[in-house]
Design a protein around this motif. Structure first.
Motif, PDB file in Angstrom:
ATOM      1  N   MET A  14      28.194   2.695   5.308  1.00 46.58           N
ATOM      2  CA  MET A  14      28.871   4.023   4.728  1.00 46.58           C
ATOM      3  C   MET A  14      29.540   5.012   6.029  1.00 46.58           C
ATOM      4  SD  MET A  14      25.793   5.629   2.145  1.00 46.58           S
ATOM      5  CE  MET A  14      25.342   4.459   0.471  1.00 46.58           C
ATOM      6  N   LYS A  15      28.729   4.607   6.839  1.00 45.89           N
ATOM      7  CA  LYS A  15      29.679   5.152   7.995  1.00 45.89           C
ATOM      8  C   LYS A  15      30.426   4.331   8.531  1.00 45.89           C
ATOM      9  CE  LYS A  15      25.543   7.591   9.719  1.00 45.89           C
ATOM     10  NZ  LYS A  15      24.317   7.346  11.235  1.00 45.89           N
ATOM     11  N   MET A 121      44.426   5.168  -2.563  1.00 40.42           N
ATOM     12  CA  MET A 121      43.711   4.451  -1.497  1.00 40.42           C
ATOM     13  C   MET A 121      42.663   4.320  -1.035  1.00 40.42           C
ATOM     14  SD  MET A 121      44.661   4.311   2.759  1.00 40.42           S
ATOM     15  CE  MET A 121      43.857   6.304   2.553  1.00 40.42           C
ATOM     16  N   VAL A 122      42.187   6.247  -1.577  1.00 34.92           N
ATOM     17  CA  VAL A 122      40.758   6.143  -1.024  1.00 34.92           C
ATOM     18  C   VAL A 122      39.876   6.195  -2.269  1.00 34.92           C
ATOM     19  CG1 VAL A 122      39.616   9.290  -1.567  1.00 34.92           C
ATOM     20  CG2 VAL A 122      41.555   8.737   0.458  1.00 34.92           C
ATOM     21  N   GLU A 123      40.188   5.982  -3.434  1.00 34.11           N
ATOM     22  CA  GLU A 123      39.879   5.305  -4.463  1.00 34.11           C
ATOM     23  C   GLU A 123      38.389   4.027  -3.771  1.00 34.11           C
ATOM     24  OE1 GLU A 123      36.534   5.668  -7.353  1.00 34.11           O
ATOM     25  OE2 GLU A 123      38.217   7.257  -6.512  1.00 34.11           O
ATOM     26  N   GLU A 124      39.513   3.602  -3.269  1.00 37.01           N
ATOM     27  CA  GLU A 124      38.928   1.773  -2.757  1.00 37.01           C
ATOM     28  C   GLU A 124      37.332   2.248  -1.751  1.00 37.01           C
ATOM     29  OE1 GLU A 124      41.426  -0.147  -0.786  1.00 37.01           O
ATOM     30  OE2 GLU A 124      43.235  -0.404  -2.564  1.00 37.01           O
ATOM     31  N   PHE A 125      38.031   3.470  -1.286  1.00 41.00           N
ATOM     32  CA  PHE A 125      36.461   3.595  -0.143  1.00 41.00           C
ATOM     33  C   PHE A 125      35.158   4.109  -0.878  1.00 41.00           C
ATOM     34  CE2 PHE A 125      39.916   3.351   2.712  1.00 41.00           C
ATOM     35  CZ  PHE A 125      39.517   2.674   3.938  1.00 41.00           C
ATOM     36  N   ARG A 126      35.720   4.893  -1.664  1.00 42.03           N
ATOM     37  CA  ARG A 126      34.464   5.681  -2.436  1.00 42.03           C
ATOM     38  C   ARG A 126      33.760   4.808  -3.115  1.00 42.03           C
ATOM     39  NH1 ARG A 126      38.441   9.760  -4.624  1.00 42.03           N
ATOM     40  NH2 ARG A 126      37.955  11.782  -3.330  1.00 42.03           N
ATOM     41  N   VAL A 127      34.680   4.089  -3.560  1.00 36.55           N
ATOM     42  CA  VAL A 127      34.110   2.264  -4.509  1.00 36.55           C
ATOM     43  C   VAL A 127      33.377   1.848  -3.860  1.00 36.55           C
ATOM     44  CG1 VAL A 127      34.102   0.105  -5.671  1.00 36.55           C
ATOM     45  CG2 VAL A 127      35.120   2.345  -6.061  1.00 36.55           C
ATOM     46  N   ALA A 128      33.494   1.179  -2.357  1.00 38.08           N
ATOM     47  CA  ALA A 128      32.685   1.272  -1.382  1.00 38.08           C
ATOM     48  C   ALA A 128      31.404   1.407  -0.955  1.00 38.08           C
ATOM     49  CB  ALA A 128      33.487   1.045   0.074  1.00 38.08           C
ATOM     50  N   VAL A 129      31.216   2.861  -1.121  1.00 44.07           N
ATOM     51  CA  VAL A 129      30.421   3.664  -0.394  1.00 44.07           C
ATOM     52  C   VAL A 129      29.249   3.455  -2.494  1.00 44.07           C
ATOM     53  CG1 VAL A 129      28.808   5.654  -0.146  1.00 44.07           C
ATOM     54  CG2 VAL A 129      30.909   5.105   0.744  1.00 44.07           C
ATOM     55  N   ARG A 130      29.822   4.109  -2.660  1.00 41.14           N
ATOM     56  CA  ARG A 130      28.952   3.592  -4.121  1.00 41.14           C
ATOM     57  C   ARG A 130      28.469   2.361  -4.687  1.00 41.14           C
ATOM     58  NH1 ARG A 130      33.288   5.682  -7.697  1.00 41.14           N
ATOM     59  NH2 ARG A 130      33.478   8.257  -7.249  1.00 41.14           N
ATOM     60  N   ARG A 133      25.037   2.113  -2.194  1.00 45.72           N
ATOM     61  CA  ARG A 133      24.328   2.735  -2.689  1.00 45.72           C
ATOM     62  C   ARG A 133      23.252   1.553  -4.093  1.00 45.72           C
ATOM     63  NH1 ARG A 133      25.784   6.981  -6.662  1.00 45.72           N
ATOM     64  NH2 ARG A 133      27.163   5.197  -7.626  1.00 45.72           N
ATOM     65  N   ARG A 134      24.934   0.805  -4.571  1.00 50.24           N
ATOM     66  CA  ARG A 134      24.272   0.094  -5.493  1.00 50.24           C
ATOM     67  C   ARG A 134      22.872  -1.031  -5.323  1.00 50.24           C
ATOM     68  NH1 ARG A 134      25.753  -4.676  -6.003  1.00 50.24           N
ATOM     69  NH2 ARG A 134      27.994  -4.686  -5.212  1.00 50.24           N
ATOM     70  N   VAL A 135      22.911  -1.863  -3.819  1.00 51.48           N
ATOM     71  CA  VAL A 135      22.621  -2.598  -3.682  1.00 51.48           C
ATOM     72  C   VAL A 135      21.002  -2.148  -3.160  1.00 51.48           C
ATOM     73  CG1 VAL A 135      22.387  -3.878  -1.235  1.00 51.48           C
ATOM     74  CG2 VAL A 135      24.478  -4.066  -2.958  1.00 51.48           C
ATOM     75  N   LEU A 136      21.246  -0.626  -2.487  1.00 48.27           N
ATOM     76  CA  LEU A 136      20.219   0.213  -1.777  1.00 48.27           C
ATOM     77  C   LEU A 136      19.280   0.586  -2.970  1.00 48.27           C
ATOM     78  CD1 LEU A 136      18.231   1.588   0.417  1.00 48.27           C
ATOM     79  CD2 LEU A 136      19.734   3.604  -0.009  1.00 48.27           C
ATOM     80  N   ILE A 137      20.080   1.081  -4.001  1.00 50.10           N
ATOM     81  CA  ILE A 137      19.191   0.898  -5.130  1.00 50.10           C
ATOM     82  C   ILE A 137      18.468  -0.565  -5.759  1.00 50.10           C
ATOM     83  CG2 ILE A 137      19.174   1.495  -7.931  1.00 50.10           C
ATOM     84  CD1 ILE A 137      20.775   3.824  -6.961  1.00 50.10           C
ATOM     85  N   GLU A 138      18.951  -1.412  -5.629  1.00 47.50           N
ATOM     86  CA  GLU A 138      18.263  -2.273  -5.680  1.00 47.50           C
ATOM     87  C   GLU A 138      17.283  -3.340  -5.011  1.00 47.50           C
ATOM     88  OE1 GLU A 138      21.568  -5.990  -6.083  1.00 47.50           O
ATOM     89  OE2 GLU A 138      22.541  -4.862  -7.537  1.00 47.50           O
ATOM     90  N   ASP A 166      26.229  10.984  -2.199  1.00 47.89           N
ATOM     91  CA  ASP A 166      26.652  12.219  -1.902  1.00 47.89           C
ATOM     92  C   ASP A 166      27.188  12.404  -1.030  1.00 47.89           C
ATOM     93  OD1 ASP A 166      26.439  11.903  -4.858  1.00 47.89           O
ATOM     94  OD2 ASP A 166      24.808  13.321  -5.253  1.00 47.89           O
ATOM     95  N   GLY A 167      26.367  12.984  -0.150  1.00 40.29           N
ATOM     96  CA  GLY A 167      27.262  13.141   1.741  1.00 40.29           C
ATOM     97  C   GLY A 167      28.136  12.344   1.170  1.00 40.29           C
ATOM     98  N   TYR A 168      27.773  10.689   2.295  1.00 43.94           N
ATOM     99  CA  TYR A 168      28.933  10.132   2.470  1.00 43.94           C
ATOM    100  C   TYR A 168      30.352  10.134   1.518  1.00 43.94           C
ATOM    101  CZ  TYR A 168      26.476   8.308   6.021  1.00 43.94           C
ATOM    102  OH  TYR A 168      26.026   7.971   7.527  1.00 43.94           O
TER     103      TYR A 168
END
Length: 186
Positions: A14-15, A121-130, A133-138, A166-168
C-alpha cells in the motif's frame, strides 16, 4: 506470528502504491513550471533509452520556464526530439547550448479537464489498495480455515485490515485534493 507478516506485506504494498501515486501526481502540469513534467521522458542516447534527468540537468529558473542543459551538447537534438514525441503540450526551443520550454497559462476549461483526468487515474490506485486488502483478508480466512486462529480473531483481523485500508485510501484522497487545488489555482 504469520498474521503480522501478512499485515506488514500488505502495508508495504500500500505504501508503494501511495509512492507511485505521488510520482504520477508530480508529473501532472499545474500551470507552473515543474521539472517533474519532463524528468521521466525517455531519450535515445548512445544507443540506450534513458530518462532526460540522466543525461542533462533540469532547472526551473522562473515560474514559466524549464531549462534542460545536457552534459553533452551533442544530445540536444535527441532531447528535443524526445520532448516533441512525448507530446506534453509545450514546445522546446533549442538555442545550441540548452533547451528552454515555456509553460503556457492553463485555461479554466483545461484545468477542469486535468482535474477530471486525475480523478480517473486515482481510481486505479484506490483499486490497487483495495486489492491488497482483499489478499490480506484471503490470508486471514485461510488461517481460520487451517484452525490457526478463531472466528472471533478472524473478525477482529478483518476489521483491522479494513481500518488500515481506509487509512491508505484517505492518504490517496488527501494527495489528490492537494493536487486538484494546485491545478485549479490561477
Amino acid at each position: 506470528m504469520k498474521v503480522q507478516g501478512f499485515f506488514s506485506t500488505a502495508e508495504e504494498a500500500m505504501k508503494k502504491t501511495i509512492d507511485r501515486l505521488k510520482c504520477e501526481l508530480s508529473s501532472i502540469r499545474t500551470g507552473r513550471a515543474s521539472s517533474a513534467v519532463i524528468e521521466t521522458i525517455k531519450v535515445e542516447s548512445y544507443g540506450s533509452i534513458v530518462p532526460i534527468n540522466q543525461i542533462a540537468s533540469i532547472s526551473v529558473p522562473d515560474a514559466r520556464t524549464i531549462e534542460i542543459r545536457p552534459w553533452d551538447v551533442s544530445q540536444l537534438s535527441a532531447i528535443e526530439k524526445a520532448i516533441f514525441k512525448a507530446d506534453i503540450g509545450m514546445a522546446p526551443v533549442n538555442d545550441g547550448r540548452l533547451i528552454r520550454i515555456s509553460v503556457p497559462h492553463l485555461t479554466q476549461e483545461r484545468r477542469k479537464e486535468i482535474v477530471k483526468s486525475i480523478g480517473k487515474m486515482v481510481e486505479e490506485f484506490r483499486v490497487a489498495v483495495r486489492n491488497e486488502r482483499r489478499v490480506l483478508i484471503e490470508n486471514i480466512k485461510k488461517l481460520e480455515k487451517d484452525k490457526v486462529i478463531t472466528e472471533d480473531d478472524k473478525k477482529k483481523l478483518e476489521a483491522r485490515a479494513q481500518k488500515v485500508t481506509d487509512g491508505y485510501i484517505k492518504k490517496i484522497d488527501d494527495s489528490v485534493a492537494i493536487k486538484e487545488k494546485e491545478v485549479m489555482q490561477v
